[in-house]
Motif scaffolding. Structure first.
Motif, short mmCIF file in Angstrom:
data_model
loop_
_atom_site.label_atom_id
_atom_site.label_comp_id
_atom_site.label_asym_id
_atom_site.label_seq_id
_atom_site.Cartn_x
_atom_site.Cartn_y
_atom_site.Cartn_z
N ILE A 76 0.83 -1.20 0.00
CA ILE A 76 0.00 0.00 0.00
C ILE A 76 0.87 1.25 0.00
O ILE A 76 0.60 2.21 -0.73
CB ILE A 76 -0.97 -0.02 1.20
N LEU A 77 1.92 1.25 0.82
CA LEU A 77 2.82 2.41 0.84
C LEU A 77 3.51 2.60 -0.51
O LEU A 77 3.66 3.73 -0.98
CB LEU A 77 3.87 2.24 1.94
N ARG A 78 3.91 1.50 -1.13
CA ARG A 78 4.54 1.60 -2.45
C ARG A 78 3.55 2.15 -3.47
O ARG A 78 3.88 3.02 -4.28
CB ARG A 78 5.03 0.23 -2.91
N GLN A 79 2.31 1.69 -3.43
CA GLN A 79 1.29 2.17 -4.37
C GLN A 79 1.01 3.65 -4.16
O GLN A 79 0.84 4.39 -5.14
CB GLN A 79 0.01 1.35 -4.21
N ARG A 80 0.97 4.09 -2.91
CA ARG A 80 0.76 5.52 -2.65
C ARG A 80 1.89 6.36 -3.23
O ARG A 80 1.66 7.43 -3.79
CB ARG A 80 0.65 5.77 -1.15
N TYR A 81 3.12 5.89 -3.06
CA TYR A 81 4.25 6.62 -3.61
C TYR A 81 4.20 6.65 -5.13
O TYR A 81 4.43 7.69 -5.74
CB TYR A 81 5.56 6.02 -3.11
N MET B 239 3.92 9.90 -7.52
CA MET B 239 4.88 10.18 -8.60
C MET B 239 4.16 10.49 -9.91
O MET B 239 4.54 11.40 -10.64
CB MET B 239 5.82 8.99 -8.81
N LEU B 240 3.12 9.72 -10.21
CA LEU B 240 2.38 9.95 -11.45
C LEU B 240 1.63 11.28 -11.41
O LEU B 240 1.54 11.99 -12.41
CB LEU B 240 1.41 8.81 -11.71
N SER C 294 8.10 12.76 1.53
CA SER C 294 7.64 12.16 2.79
C SER C 294 7.12 10.73 2.57
O SER C 294 7.36 9.84 3.39
CB SER C 294 6.56 13.02 3.44
N LEU C 295 6.41 10.52 1.46
CA LEU C 295 5.93 9.16 1.15
C LEU C 295 7.08 8.22 0.87
O LEU C 295 7.07 7.06 1.29
CB LEU C 295 4.98 9.20 -0.05
N LEU C 296 8.09 8.72 0.16
CA LEU C 296 9.25 7.89 -0.14
C LEU C 296 10.01 7.53 1.14
O LEU C 296 10.41 6.37 1.32
CB LEU C 296 10.18 8.60 -1.12
#
Length: 155
Positions: free
Chosen positions: A82-87, A91-92, A104-106
């Protein structure tokens, strides 16, 4: 409609009520009042003993600890996903300025990834609770002798 059709319908209704009546009564008076009301996706498992609390010859405790370990691993992997998908979504969305807008997400994703790897990394596909416990024990011994591996793990 003919009289034969009415007799047939009455027969089928009586047959249906004879078979379905007791089943419906049992469901409405016994099953439904005694069943737990919770959404299926909020099932909570009770926490069991960890592998370090089990006796060496207790196979049931070992199995429960492994099951708990695998459930925790699935939950932690899903959180990481989920964290990876949010990042990636950030980015997109913030395409040219994503390095500053999504920092902050990264950072949160990198911290979670490091913690996941500390606990589950290098165990392989057949990692068990005992192997993870031994990995943790060896890491603690190493850090006691040589100091922490990185500054982030001091948290």
């Amino acid at each position: 409609m003919s009289e034969d059709d009415n007799l047939f319908r009455a027969f089928m209704r009586t047959l249906y009520d004879t078979i379905d009546g007791p089943v419906t009564w049992f469901k409405d008076t016994v099953v439904v009042p005694n069943q737990e009301k919770y959404p299926w996706y909020h099932k909570q498992y009770r926490r069991v003993q960890t592998i370090d609390q089990c006796y060496a010859d207790d196979a049931v405790c070992d199995f429960e600890a492994n099951s708990q370990f695998l459930r925790d691993k699935r939950v932690d992997s899903e959180i990481l996903s989920i964290l990876r998908q949010r990042y990636e979504d950030c980015m997109l969305y913030e395409s040219p300025d994503h390095l500053t807008q999504c920092k902050s997400l990264l950072d949160r994703y990198k911290d979670a990834e490091e913690c996941w790897f500390i606990k589950y990394g290098d165990l392989g596909a057949n990692g068990t609770a005992r192997k993870a416990y031994m990995k943790q024990k060896h890491r603690m011994i190493f850090e006691k002798r040589y100091g922490p591996l990185s500054d982030k793990t001091k948290k």
